[in-house]
Design an enzyme around this catalytic site. Structure first.
Site, mmCIF file in Angstrom:
data_model
loop_
_atom_site.group_PDB
_atom_site.id
_atom_site.type_symbol
_atom_site.label_atom_id
_atom_site.label_comp_id
_atom_site.label_asym_id
_atom_site.label_seq_id
_atom_site.Cartn_x
_atom_site.Cartn_y
_atom_site.Cartn_z
ATOM 1 N N ARG A 21 0.810 -1.250 0.181
ATOM 2 C CA ARG A 21 -0.042 0.261 -0.200
ATOM 3 C C ARG A 21 0.756 1.300 -0.025
ATOM 4 N NH1 ARG A 21 -4.178 -0.468 4.584
ATOM 5 N NH2 ARG A 21 -2.862 -1.985 5.452
ATOM 6 N N LYS A 29 9.304 -0.692 2.255
ATOM 7 C CA LYS A 29 8.157 -0.163 3.235
ATOM 8 C C LYS A 29 9.110 0.937 4.585
ATOM 9 C CE LYS A 29 4.467 -0.908 6.355
ATOM 10 N NZ LYS A 29 3.455 -2.093 6.864
ATOM 11 N N GLY A 154 -7.283 -7.351 17.018
ATOM 12 C CA GLY A 154 -7.436 -8.511 18.145
ATOM 13 C C GLY A 154 -7.716 -7.856 19.533
ATOM 14 N N GLU A 168 -9.522 -12.567 17.729
ATOM 15 C CA GLU A 168 -9.317 -11.559 16.629
ATOM 16 C C GLU A 168 -10.749 -11.107 16.192
ATOM 17 O OE1 GLU A 168 -6.345 -10.890 15.050
ATOM 18 O OE2 GLU A 168 -5.507 -12.092 16.568
ATOM 19 N N ASN A 183 -4.266 -5.876 21.030
ATOM 20 C CA ASN A 183 -3.152 -6.286 20.874
ATOM 21 C C ASN A 183 -2.360 -5.392 19.964
ATOM 22 O OD1 ASN A 183 -0.864 -8.049 21.037
ATOM 23 N ND2 ASN A 183 -1.581 -9.301 19.168
ATOM 24 N N TYR A 379 30.607 35.367 -4.311
ATOM 25 C CA TYR A 379 30.823 34.003 -4.516
ATOM 26 C C TYR A 379 32.007 33.575 -3.914
ATOM 27 C CZ TYR A 379 31.965 29.064 -5.699
ATOM 28 O OH TYR A 379 32.558 28.212 -5.873
ATOM 29 N N ASN A 399 37.484 29.750 -9.109
ATOM 30 C CA ASN A 399 38.310 28.691 -8.431
ATOM 31 C C ASN A 399 38.273 27.486 -9.385
ATOM 32 O OD1 ASN A 399 35.290 28.428 -8.087
ATOM 33 N ND2 ASN A 399 35.556 26.721 -6.571
ATOM 34 N N SER A 418 34.777 46.303 -4.330
ATOM 35 C CA SER A 418 33.727 45.739 -4.963
ATOM 36 C C SER A 418 33.793 45.473 -6.213
ATOM 37 C CB SER A 418 32.477 46.674 -4.857
ATOM 38 O OG SER A 418 32.147 46.920 -3.787
ATOM 39 N N ALA A 436 38.721 48.469 -6.444
ATOM 40 C CA ALA A 436 37.303 47.872 -6.833
ATOM 41 C C ALA A 436 37.452 47.555 -8.305
ATOM 42 C CB ALA A 436 36.351 48.945 -6.327
#
Length: 470
Positions: A21, A29, A154, A168, A183, A379, A399, A418, A436
């Site tokens: 399912r 699962k 059960g 059951e 149970n 960066y 780089n 900058s 800069a």
């Protein structure tokens, strides 16, 4: 949690089912995850806390994939306790435990039996189950719970509060159908007793399977002593059989995690929007704002403020840090650093004390020194940036040359203007100054000005002759 058992003690986890399912073609699962850990991982975590001699995982469907996943994601100390048993055909719970008979041939202790798809089960509940079983010397002890709608489960039948049998749902009388105690499928047995009864189980039923509950019936018939422990919260023992149930369980688990941290001194400004994985560790006086995800083995120090809208994965954050609107993946942030807004810190990045990474800055495999600042639109990759350096807006380290990555090193106190481009491999000496707009491809000595741009030329009268007249 230490093992208080006076007898040898082992745990078996049934994890052989396919989970039809779940509608998954690639993931067994028990490997579907919630709150950062697989279902099986949650069960193993609870089991390991009891300090058993051995944890036997019974696998079947995609057995190799399940084993490889656990070996990759589990801790070395867990691996030392793990044993793997294959159930090649999935013929019921009794058949699964039968696969342990050769492995436990000389075992004389108690065996706890868990299911690999019950991820909310707490170690405290299992400890109570173990202690009850040992103290009262039962042949078997069942974990039960009470639910408002027991349909399909059960029922536990009692006489004068004593366990009588499991009936059951399909076999129950109207009076038994009204019972709300069920149970859970979690047991602990005296293995020498269980070992004697397992071969007696029959598969003469509609599905042709061997059921562990048949052992309980035989024990009752032979007047063996059977005990019960009731889990107070029925949500704890629910199994997962579909994606919808998985999502529901994750909501329950995340609320449990958030409640735990709020009780421990963490402020969550909007708990419903904050996702904290099971493995995360938090200090005290931390404030977490809406939209924040803390994933994997992330650790955050006292007094830090995280969010809003941060994603932090497998990272270590120091004390009194501030991180806003940012993504961090496998990084280390030292005390009093400030990150964001809108920063992206990639693996192997280290930010030292009092450093700052500002808006729209990306770092990869970069060490940013104490008090250094990269405040805007930069960066920095494969870089070693010294104490008190200042990185101007628009700076990038080049780089990668198309084949290899190269290092950029900035010594202490470097100022980068900058819109500068730093072409690696490159070293800028202490207190160097980069003008800069420069493109720097050669090392700059300590205290020197690095200037790498074309000389400006002004042409008088150019505008008057070249611009179209209105």
């Amino acid at each position: 949690m230490s093992n208080t058992s006076q007898r040898p003690f082992a745990i078996a986890i049934m994890a052989a089912g396919k989970g039809t399912r779940m509608k998954s073609e690639t993931t067994p699962k028990v490997l579907h995850s919630l709150a950062g850990r697989s279902m099986l991982g949650h069960v193993l975590h609870a089991a390991y806390a009891l300090n058993p001699e051995k944890i036997h995982v019974i696998v079947g469907h995609c057995a190799e994939q399940v084993q490889n996943f656990v070996q990759t994601h589990g801790s070395p100390t867990l691996h030392e306790r793990l044993g793997w048993v294959e159930q090649k055909e999935q013929l019921g719970t009794g058949h699964a435990i039968m696969q342990l008979m050769p492995v436990l041939e000389n075992f004389k202790g108690n065996l706890m039996i868990l299911n690999g798809d019950v991820p909310l089960l707490r170690s405290e509940t299992l400890k109570e189950l173990l202690e009850t079983h040992e103290e009262l010397d039962y042949a078997a002890t069942l974990l039960t719970t009470r639910v408002e709608n027991p349909s399909g489960y059960g029922r536990i039948v009692r006489l004068h509060e004593q366990f009588v049998r499991i009936v059951e749902h399909k076999d129950a009388s109207p009076q038994e159908l009204a019972l709300k105690e069920i149970n859970t499928g979690v047991y602990i047995f005296s293995w020498p007793i269980l070992e004697k009864y397992l071969p007696k189980i029959s598969n003469a039923n509609a599905k042709g399977e061997y059921y562990l509950t048949d052992v309980i019936e035989m024990l009752v018939h032979d007047r063996q002593r059977i005990g019960t422990v009731t889990a107070e919260n029925p949500l704890e023992v629910l199994g997962v059989n579909s994606r919808k149930e998985l999502a529901e369980m994750e909501c329950i688990l995340r609320k449990r995690i958030n409640d735990h941290w709020m009780e421990a001194g963490v402020t969550l400004r909007d708990p419903s929007s904050i996702y904290i994985d099971s493995q995360v560790q938090l200090g005290v006086d931390i404030e977490i704002l809406p939209g924040t995800l803390l994933q994997g083995y992330t650790k955050i120090g006292d007094g830090s403020k995280i969010g809003p809208h941060c994603e932090i994965r497998e990272s270590v954050i120091g004390e009194n840090c501030e991180i806003r609107f940012s993504v961090l993946d496998q990084v280390e942030i030292k005390d009093q650093a400030k990150i964001g807004p809108y920063a992206h810190l990639r693996p192997e990045t280290v930010i030292e004390r009092n450093a700052k990474v500002g808006n729209f800055v990306e770092l990869k495999k970069t060490h940013l020194g104490e008090g250094a600042k990269a405040s805007h639109l930069s960066y920095l990759g494969d870089a070693e940036i010294g104490k008190d350096c200042n990185i101007g807006a628009g700076t990038i380290t080049c780089n990668y040359d198309g084949a290899n990555k190269h290092q950029t090193t900035l010594k202490e106190g470097v100022f980068v203007g900058s819109n500068s481009t730093l072409i690696a491999p490159l070293t800028l000496g202490e207190q160097a100054f980069i003008a800069a707009g420069s493109v720097i491809s050669e090392d700059v000595p300590a205290g020197a000005l690095g200037l790498g741009r074309s000389r400006q030329t002004n042409k008088e009268g150019w505008s008057e002759h070249r611009r179209p007249k209105k």
